[in-house]
Design a protein around this motif. Structure first.
Motif, PDB file in Angstrom:
ATOM      1  N   HIS A 112      77.206  -1.460  54.493  1.00 53.21           N
ATOM      2  CA  HIS A 112      77.861  -1.871  55.738  1.00 53.21           C
ATOM      3  C   HIS A 112      77.003  -1.473  56.939  1.00 53.21           C
ATOM      4  N   ASP A 113      76.544  -0.214  56.921  1.00 54.68           N
ATOM      5  CA  ASP A 113      75.724   0.265  58.037  1.00 54.68           C
ATOM      6  C   ASP A 113      74.413  -0.522  58.160  1.00 54.68           C
ATOM      7  N   LEU A 114      73.894  -0.951  57.015  1.00 59.69           N
ATOM      8  CA  LEU A 114      72.632  -1.701  57.019  1.00 59.69           C
ATOM      9  C   LEU A 114      72.853  -3.189  57.292  1.00 59.69           C
ATOM     10  N   GLY A 115      74.115  -3.601  57.272  1.00 61.56           N
ATOM     11  CA  GLY A 115      74.427  -5.012  57.482  1.00 61.56           C
ATOM     12  C   GLY A 115      73.962  -5.894  56.338  1.00 61.56           C
ATOM     13  N   ARG A 116      74.026  -5.369  55.130  1.00 57.66           N
ATOM     14  CA  ARG A 116      73.643  -6.225  54.003  1.00 57.66           C
ATOM     15  C   ARG A 116      74.634  -6.099  52.853  1.00 57.66           C
ATOM     16  N   THR A 117      74.592  -7.069  51.976  1.00 64.76           N
ATOM     17  CA  THR A 117      75.417  -7.002  50.773  1.00 64.76           C
ATOM     18  C   THR A 117      74.488  -6.859  49.578  1.00 64.76           C
ATOM     19  N   MET A 118      75.027  -6.443  48.448  1.00 64.51           N
ATOM     20  CA  MET A 118      74.182  -6.224  47.283  1.00 64.51           C
ATOM     21  C   MET A 118      74.894  -6.632  46.002  1.00 64.51           C
ATOM     22  N   GLN A 119      74.110  -7.221  45.097  1.00 62.69           N
ATOM     23  CA  GLN A 119      74.621  -7.505  43.764  1.00 62.69           C
ATOM     24  C   GLN A 119      74.476  -6.247  42.928  1.00 62.69           C
ATOM     25  N   VAL A 120      75.506  -5.942  42.155  1.00 63.08           N
ATOM     26  CA  VAL A 120      75.437  -4.773  41.277  1.00 63.08           C
ATOM     27  C   VAL A 120      75.937  -5.152  39.886  1.00 63.08           C
ATOM     28  N   LEU A 121      75.574  -4.313  38.928  1.00 64.65           N
ATOM     29  CA  LEU A 121      76.130  -4.419  37.581  1.00 64.65           C
ATOM     30  C   LEU A 121      76.870  -3.119  37.299  1.00 64.65           C
ATOM     31  N   ILE A 122      77.870  -3.203  36.460  1.00 66.46           N
ATOM     32  CA  ILE A 122      78.570  -1.995  36.014  1.00 66.46           C
ATOM     33  C   ILE A 122      77.920  -1.525  34.718  1.00 66.46           C
ATOM     34  N   GLN A 123      77.533  -0.251  34.699  1.00 67.63           N
ATOM     35  CA  GLN A 123      76.960   0.302  33.470  1.00 67.63           C
ATOM     36  C   GLN A 123      78.088   0.747  32.549  1.00 67.63           C
ATOM     37  N   VAL A 124      78.065   0.205  31.342  1.00 65.28           N
ATOM     38  CA  VAL A 124      79.115   0.512  30.372  1.00 65.28           C
ATOM     39  C   VAL A 124      78.505   1.320  29.225  1.00 65.28           C
ATOM     40  N   ASN A 125      79.158   2.392  28.877  1.00 62.55           N
ATOM     41  CA  ASN A 125      78.714   3.232  27.763  1.00 62.55           C
ATOM     42  C   ASN A 125      79.403   2.710  26.500  1.00 62.55           C
ATOM     43  N   VAL A 126      78.885   1.601  25.977  1.00 64.19           N
ATOM     44  CA  VAL A 126      79.572   0.943  24.851  1.00 64.19           C
ATOM     45  C   VAL A 126      79.584   1.799  23.589  1.00 64.19           C
ATOM     46  N   GLY A 127      78.597   2.683  23.477  1.00 63.31           N
ATOM     47  CA  GLY A 127      78.528   3.498  22.267  1.00 63.31           C
ATOM     48  C   GLY A 127      79.311   4.791  22.364  1.00 63.31           C
ATOM     49  N   GLY A 128      79.925   5.056  23.529  1.00 66.49           N
ATOM     50  CA  GLY A 128      80.630   6.316  23.713  1.00 66.49           C
ATOM     51  C   GLY A 128      79.699   7.507  23.531  1.00 66.49           C
ATOM     52  N   ASP A 129      78.414   7.311  23.851  1.00 63.13           N
ATOM     53  CA  ASP A 129      77.392   8.347  23.666  1.00 63.13           C
ATOM     54  C   ASP A 129      77.510   9.387  24.781  1.00 63.13           C
ATOM     55  N   PRO A 130      77.800  10.658  24.430  1.00 60.40           N
ATOM     56  CA  PRO A 130      77.988  11.673  25.462  1.00 60.40           C
ATOM     57  C   PRO A 130      76.728  11.917  26.298  1.00 60.40           C
ATOM     58  N   MET A 161      72.996   0.758  27.835  1.00 59.88           N
ATOM     59  CA  MET A 161      71.947   1.408  27.055  1.00 59.88           C
ATOM     60  C   MET A 161      72.635   1.867  25.780  1.00 59.88           C
ATOM     61  N   PRO A 162      72.352   1.253  24.641  1.00 59.40           N
ATOM     62  CA  PRO A 162      73.017   1.699  23.414  1.00 59.40           C
ATOM     63  C   PRO A 162      72.491   3.070  22.987  1.00 59.40           C
TER      64      PRO A 162
END
Ligand SMILES: *Cc1c(COP(=O)(O)O)cnc(C)c1O
Length: 230
Positions: A112-130, A161-162
């Motif tokens: 917001h402060d920079l006046g820009r928008t950004m595309q992001v991805l959600i990182q999912v821990n599919v393997g439940g790796d601690p 990241m598996p």
């Protein structure tokens, strides 16, 4: 082998793998992971016609990107601390590793402060790796709907990241799980204004399998730049 040669080999191989499973090679983006490699390595890849890079460490990335911009596009693929949100919002084009609403909110404020928008991805821990970052598959929907309320972020897909496996084939169930999760969320129209949900998965050792399972972004370091020195 030079970086240019490696890039050509990897790109040819991605295209061949895509065709073998009936996919359009153009639907797969290659992020060249340049972490721990100097600016010269990035320059060499740019000279060879490649302009999409991935970096893991904010300070290292800042030094390189500030020197090279605007010739290339950079994805952040490491673990992002909230106190680095300001720099990250400035220097990256896409952040692939958003895994909490607190982080998303910090990024949103900086954007917001920079006046820009950004595309992001959600990182999912599919393997439940601690040992791995990422939100659990179960919590992904909630995080996605929360981020949808923020003005300056747009979630365009999921990244994973598996867990480390001995063979690439053993990573397949994790890639498949990420694809199925994205299909489920997309079928319920939870990705705002996104026609094609991005799936960032697959590295040097397992990208063939990831492509077979639907990866649209693959992140390759070693096969392009060589072994990293830590
Ligand atoms: C380092 C890294 C890669 C690249 O791994 P290689 O095995 O060198 O291809 C991909 N994704 C993430 C998140 C990384 O940290």
């Amino acid at each position: 082998m030079t970086i240019a040669n490696n890039l050509k080999n990897v790109k040819d191989d991605i295209a061949a793998t895509a065709r073998q499973c009936g996919r359009d090679p153009e639907s797969i983006k290659l992020v060249a992971v340049s972490k721990k490699f100097p600016m010269e390595a990035i320059q060499e890849a740019i000279s060879a016609g490649h302009t999409l890079f991935g970096e893991n460490y904010i300070q290292e990335a800042q030094e390189k990107i500030d020197a090279i911009e605007p010739e290339a596009t950079y994805h952040f693929i490491g673990h992002l601390q909230r106190n680095k949100a300001k720099i990250a919002a400035r220097i990256f084009d896409v952040i692939e590793t958003v895994d909490s609403f607190k982080l998303a909110r910090a990024l949103d404020k900086q954007l917001h402060d920079l006046g820009r928008t950004m595309q992001v991805l959600i990182q999912v821990n599919v393997g439940g790796d601690p040992n791995k970052a990422g939100v659990t598959p179960e919590d992904t929907e909630r995080l996605l709907t929360e981020i949808n309320e923020l003005e300056n972020l747009r979630v365009v897909g999921l990244m994973t990241m598996p867990p480390l496996t001995d063979t690439a084939e053993e990573a397949r169930p994790f890639f498949k799980a990420l694809r199925e999760l994205s299909e489920e969320l997309q079928s319920r129209k939870l990705f705002r204004n996104v026609d094609e949900v991005q799936l960032s998965m697959g590295m040097s050792g397992d990208y063939h399998v990831a492509i077979e399972e639907g990866a649209t972004i693959i992140r390759i370091g070693t096969a392009i730049f060589g072994q990293r020195q830590y």
